[in-house]
Design a protein around this motif. Structure first.
Motif, short mmCIF file in Angstrom:
data_model
loop_
_atom_site.label_atom_id
_atom_site.label_comp_id
_atom_site.label_asym_id
_atom_site.label_seq_id
_atom_site.Cartn_x
_atom_site.Cartn_y
_atom_site.Cartn_z
N MET A 1 0.85 -1.21 0.00
CA MET A 1 0.00 0.00 0.00
C MET A 1 0.88 1.25 0.00
N SER A 2 0.59 2.17 -0.91
CA SER A 2 1.41 3.38 -1.02
C SER A 2 1.04 4.41 0.05
N THR A 3 1.98 5.29 0.31
CA THR A 3 1.82 6.34 1.32
C THR A 3 1.82 7.71 0.66
N THR A 4 1.01 8.61 1.20
CA THR A 4 1.01 10.00 0.74
C THR A 4 1.88 10.82 1.68
N ALA A 5 2.63 11.75 1.12
CA ALA A 5 3.49 12.61 1.94
C ALA A 5 3.25 14.08 1.62
N ALA A 6 3.55 14.91 2.59
CA ALA A 6 3.54 16.36 2.39
C ALA A 6 4.95 16.84 2.63
N PHE A 7 5.61 17.32 1.56
CA PHE A 7 6.98 17.80 1.63
C PHE A 7 6.98 19.32 1.80
N TYR A 8 7.74 19.79 2.76
CA TYR A 8 7.78 21.23 3.04
C TYR A 8 9.20 21.78 2.95
N ASP A 9 9.35 22.88 2.22
CA ASP A 9 10.56 23.69 2.29
C ASP A 9 10.52 24.40 3.64
N TYR A 10 11.62 24.99 4.07
CA TYR A 10 11.67 25.63 5.39
C TYR A 10 11.70 27.16 5.30
N ASP A 11 12.82 27.72 4.86
CA ASP A 11 12.97 29.18 4.83
C ASP A 11 11.97 29.86 3.90
N LYS A 12 11.26 30.83 4.42
CA LYS A 12 10.27 31.63 3.69
C LYS A 12 9.02 30.83 3.31
N THR A 13 8.98 29.57 3.73
CA THR A 13 7.80 28.72 3.49
C THR A 13 7.12 28.40 4.82
N MET A 14 7.88 27.83 5.75
CA MET A 14 7.36 27.56 7.09
C MET A 14 7.56 28.76 8.01
N ILE A 15 8.60 29.53 7.71
CA ILE A 15 8.92 30.71 8.51
C ILE A 15 9.04 31.92 7.58
N SER A 16 8.89 33.11 8.14
CA SER A 16 8.87 34.32 7.31
C SER A 16 10.25 34.86 6.97
N ILE A 17 11.29 34.26 7.52
CA ILE A 17 12.64 34.76 7.32
C ILE A 17 13.55 33.66 6.76
N ASP A 18 14.80 34.03 6.48
CA ASP A 18 15.82 33.09 6.04
C ASP A 18 16.67 32.75 7.26
N SER A 19 16.68 31.49 7.66
CA SER A 19 17.36 31.10 8.90
C SER A 19 18.87 31.30 8.83
N SER A 20 19.48 31.05 7.68
CA SER A 20 20.92 31.22 7.54
C SER A 20 21.31 32.69 7.62
N GLU A 21 20.53 33.53 6.98
CA GLU A 21 20.80 34.97 7.01
C GLU A 21 20.65 35.49 8.44
N LEU A 22 19.63 35.02 9.15
CA LEU A 22 19.43 35.45 10.53
C LEU A 22 20.57 34.96 11.42
N GLU A 23 21.04 33.75 11.14
CA GLU A 23 22.15 33.20 11.92
C GLU A 23 23.39 34.09 11.79
N CYS A 24 23.65 34.59 10.57
CA CYS A 24 24.80 35.49 10.37
C CYS A 24 24.69 36.71 11.27
N LYS A 25 23.51 37.32 11.30
CA LYS A 25 23.30 38.51 12.12
C LYS A 25 23.39 38.17 13.60
N PHE A 26 22.87 37.01 13.96
CA PHE A 26 22.86 36.55 15.35
C PHE A 26 24.29 36.36 15.84
N VAL A 27 25.12 35.74 15.01
CA VAL A 27 26.52 35.50 15.37
C VAL A 27 27.24 36.80 15.64
N MET A 28 27.03 37.79 14.76
CA MET A 28 27.73 39.06 14.91
C MET A 28 27.21 39.88 16.08
N LEU A 29 25.89 39.89 16.27
CA LEU A 29 25.30 40.65 17.36
C LEU A 29 25.66 40.08 18.73
N LYS A 30 25.71 38.75 18.80
CA LYS A 30 26.03 38.09 20.06
C LYS A 30 27.55 38.02 20.29
#
Length: 224
Positions: A1-30
């Motif tokens: 029996m086959s299975t159905t899946a829901a595939f999700y991108d992450y950045d700008k799809t599940m969240i409103s920002i780019d996680s890698s870009e935010l990480e860069c700012k986070f590293v420098m600010l902290k």
């Protein structure tokens, strides 16, 4: 029996920002300890991000630049920092509508799968929080001491590589791609969206929106 899946991108799809870009700012600010090559990589990544937005640079290239910025840094340190970043910044940027989408698929018995070009340490906190069944992201190469070499292990999980991941998972879990769903915001994910029978574009780029209207794909607008 086959299975159905829901595939999700992450950045700008599940969240409103780019996680890698935010990480860069986070590293420098902290002022997190970082060597010179890391800061050069962060600067390079910022330049490349602008080029990607202008359509002059590939998603693969910018993700390689982000990974290069980790050279000399402990992967364990990155994981701790990413968990802090997620709970202090990123979690507030999650789209409630997309969490509901995951919930509806789960209620139907569908597999919920995250497939992202972001590095694994950035996707892991969200995947655990949303209880995704499976998640795949870009792997960072480390030496025997767990120190990042600045290189990707294998391939960046973007563009056609995402499709390869979907094919591998479909064989492993008996997923019927024709009956499955894929969600993304960016035109670089066209192969990802085309790989399933039910593509859904989320807050799409202008290029992706044009394609979606031409092909009569579902267009989803999300707000925080």
């Amino acid at each position: 029996m086959s299975t159905t899946a829901a595939f999700y991108d992450y950045d700008k799809t599940m969240i409103s920002i780019d996680s890698s870009e935010l990480e860069c700012k986070f590293v420098m600010l902290k002022k997190i300890p970082c060597n010179i090559s890391c800061f050069c990589g962060l600067f390079q990544s910022g330049v490349l991000d602008l080029l990607v937005k202008l359509g002059w640079c590939s998603t693969k290239r910018i993700n390689e630049a982000y990974v290069s910025s980790y050279k000399g840094t402990s992967l364990a340190h990155l994981e701790i920092s990413a968990k802090d970043l997620y709970h202090s910044k990123i979690k507030h940027c999650v789209y409630p509508e997309m969490i509901e989408s995951m919930k509806r698929h789960r209620e139907k018995g569908h597999l919920v799968i995250l497939v992202s070009a972001a590095s694994e340490h950035l996707l892991k906190p969200f995947s655990e929080d949303c209880q995704a069944d499976i998640w795949e992201a870009t792997k960072i190469q480390t030496d025997d001491g767990g120190i990042c070499t600045g290189c990707v292990q294998g391939n960046v999980c973007c563009e056609q590589q995402k499709v390869e991941v979907m094919k591998r998972l479909s064989k492993q879990y008996g997923i019927d791609l024709e009956n499955s769903y894929a969600y993304s915001d960016h035109h670089s994910d066209l192969p990802f969206l085309e790989a399933v029978g039910n593509p859904v574009v989320v807050n799409p780029t202008n290029i992706l929106e044009k394609v979606a209207w031409e092909r009569k794909w579902q267009v989803k607008r999300c707000k925080q």
